[in-house]
Design an enzyme around this catalytic site. Structure first.
Site, PDB file in Angstrom:
ATOM      1  N   ASP A 121      21.522  48.024  30.699  1.00  0.00           N
ATOM      2  CA  ASP A 121      21.655  49.630  31.863  1.00  0.00           C
ATOM      3  C   ASP A 121      19.684  49.977  32.686  1.00  0.00           C
ATOM      4  OD1 ASP A 121      22.027  50.136  29.220  1.00  0.00           O
ATOM      5  OD2 ASP A 121      22.173  52.039  30.747  1.00  0.00           O
ATOM      6  N   ASP A 173      11.575  47.531  30.196  1.00  0.00           N
ATOM      7  CA  ASP A 173      12.601  48.880  29.860  1.00  0.00           C
ATOM      8  C   ASP A 173      14.055  48.495  29.963  1.00  0.00           C
ATOM      9  OD1 ASP A 173      14.614  50.148  28.058  1.00  0.00           O
ATOM     10  OD2 ASP A 173      13.377  52.167  29.077  1.00  0.00           O
ATOM     11  N   GLU A 175      22.777  52.420  26.896  1.00  0.00           N
ATOM     12  CA  GLU A 175      21.538  53.610  26.467  1.00  0.00           C
ATOM     13  C   GLU A 175      20.779  54.491  27.132  1.00  0.00           C
ATOM     14  OE1 GLU A 175      17.579  53.823  23.582  1.00  0.00           O
ATOM     15  OE2 GLU A 175      18.295  53.273  26.907  1.00  0.00           O
TER      16      GLU A 175
END
Length: 396
Positions: A85, A116, A151
């Protein structure tokens, strides 16, 4: 939930750039799966993994899809963890290249999640496929992937429940590498071996409402709030510890909600966050602030704390053979001796540490969550090489 596995690693690409590009093209903004887990499922099955997909639910929270994959039945079991995500891209017109395109320009790959942390996941998958291909398609022990879609959200229906699910079915982990963007400036400069705890709260001071022309008939809570804020920040929470800097408290807003200029309010609030080290627990840091506020109030200020729920406790993975193995692999590939750091915010490592030792090593985090998030193609190849060296030594 489904599970299956197929044989044959030769037909599976071990190219981190190709895998990263396909992941970046999946619009998996929390909590949407966006096709990212489906892509990983297909890739890992083709490499011989048994793959499980599951959706966790809880009232008041978004449903979240997760993935657990494993190849091998023996020990040790090395786990690669991460999340597919991503945060929203913001104004897509501000991007040089579309945020879900995976376009390459001037040696960089652009896209939300490039560092990320879809890039890190791509490098881990490519390294594992390459390692398996060189060892007959099977590890000497076991290799697992623990991938969540929660997350960047509130982390309720992601890694905590995925770990519990795995434990309940008898899965055991020996060590974990979390591919978060750990590096500060250059690939190889930092390995994260711990994270500070995080706690949010509200300080509420109650007074007595009244007319500003008659302050003797009122009790202005703003005065008391200012006194307590000053007292709570007058001295450090601690002096730090062996592997952590000192804990700190930051007030982030002061709110009265008073739209009338000639009215003394009846209540004043301040919101704050505490990042605390291993000298504290969630409970002990609450107790410390309450004691300091009580002393500063001196029985004259009516106050209360409201604590927000937190699942962000402090943890540290102490130096040892595993951290040495990872650090040596990083140094050999990058030429840099990585610092073992506990700085930064929180990550899913705080949940994993309850099941096995965990370290974080991924890409450079300078552009994460920014417009034009991007990763150098060279870093993708280098990170894959680090992971490959770790695998070879871990199972060597």
């Amino acid at each position: 939930m489904n599970s299956s596995g197929t044989k044959g690693v030769k037909a599976v690409s071990a190219d981190p750039v190709a895998i990263a590009r396909e992941l970046l093209r999946c619009p998996s903004v929390t909590p949407a799966e966006g096709g990212a887990l489906t892509l990983l499922e297909k890739t890992l099955k083709a490499a011989g993994f048994t793959v499980h997909r599951m959706t966790f639910r809880e009232p008041g929270a978004d449903d979240v899809e997760n993935l657990y994959a494993r190849i091998g039945a023996g020990t040790p079991n090395l786990v690669f963890a991460g999340h597919t995500d991503v945060v929203p891209p913001g104004d897509e017109r501000a991007w040089k290249h579309p945020p879900f395109s995976g376009e390459v320009a001037n040696g960089d790959m652009y896209g939300r999640g490039a560092v990320d942390m879809k890039g890190g996941i791509a490098c881990a998958v490519a390294a594992v496929i390459d390692h398996l291909a060189a060892h007959g398609g099977k590890p000497k022990g076991s290799i697992s992937f623990l991938i969540t879609g929660d997350e960047e959200g509130i982390a309720v229906n992601g890694t905590p429940k995925l770990l519990k699910w795995a434990a309940e079915r008898g899965e055991k982990f020996d060590h974990c590498i979390l591919g978060e963007p750990s590096n500060q400036n250059e690939l190889g400069d930092t390995i994260k071996v711990g994270r500070r705890g995080s706690l949010n709260g509200h300080l509420i001071v109650t007074g007595k409402q009244g007319h500003v022309a008659y302050p003797q008939r009122a009790d202005n809570p703003i005065r008391g709030l200012v006194t307590l804020i000053a007292a709570l920040q007058a001295e450090p929470l601690d002096q730090g510890s062996a592997q952590f800097a000192s804990s700190h408290l930051e007030f982030t807003s002061v709110d009265v909600g008073n739209k009338t200029v000639n009215l003394i309010p009846g209540e004043a609030r301040a919101r704050f966050n505490i990042r605390f080290n291993d000298k504290h627990t969630l409970d002990s840091v609450k107790k410390l602030l309450e004691q300091r506020a009580t002393k500063a109030a001196g029985g004259k200020i009516k106050f209360a704390f409201q604590w927000e729920p937190s699942n962000a406790g402090v943890f540290v993975t102490k130096p040892g053979p595993f951290t040495d193995l990872v650090a040596n692999a990083v140094a050999e590939v990058t030429g840099r001796k990585p610092a073992l750091s506990t700085t930064g915010g929180t990550s899913d490592a705080r949940f994993i540490t309850a099941y096995c030792p965990v370290v974080e090593f991924g890409l450079v985090g300078q552009t994460m969550h920014q417009v034009d998030e991007r990763v150098p193609i060279a870093d993708l190849h280098a990170l894959m090489a680090v992971y490959r060296k770790i695998l070879d030594r871990y199972f060597g």
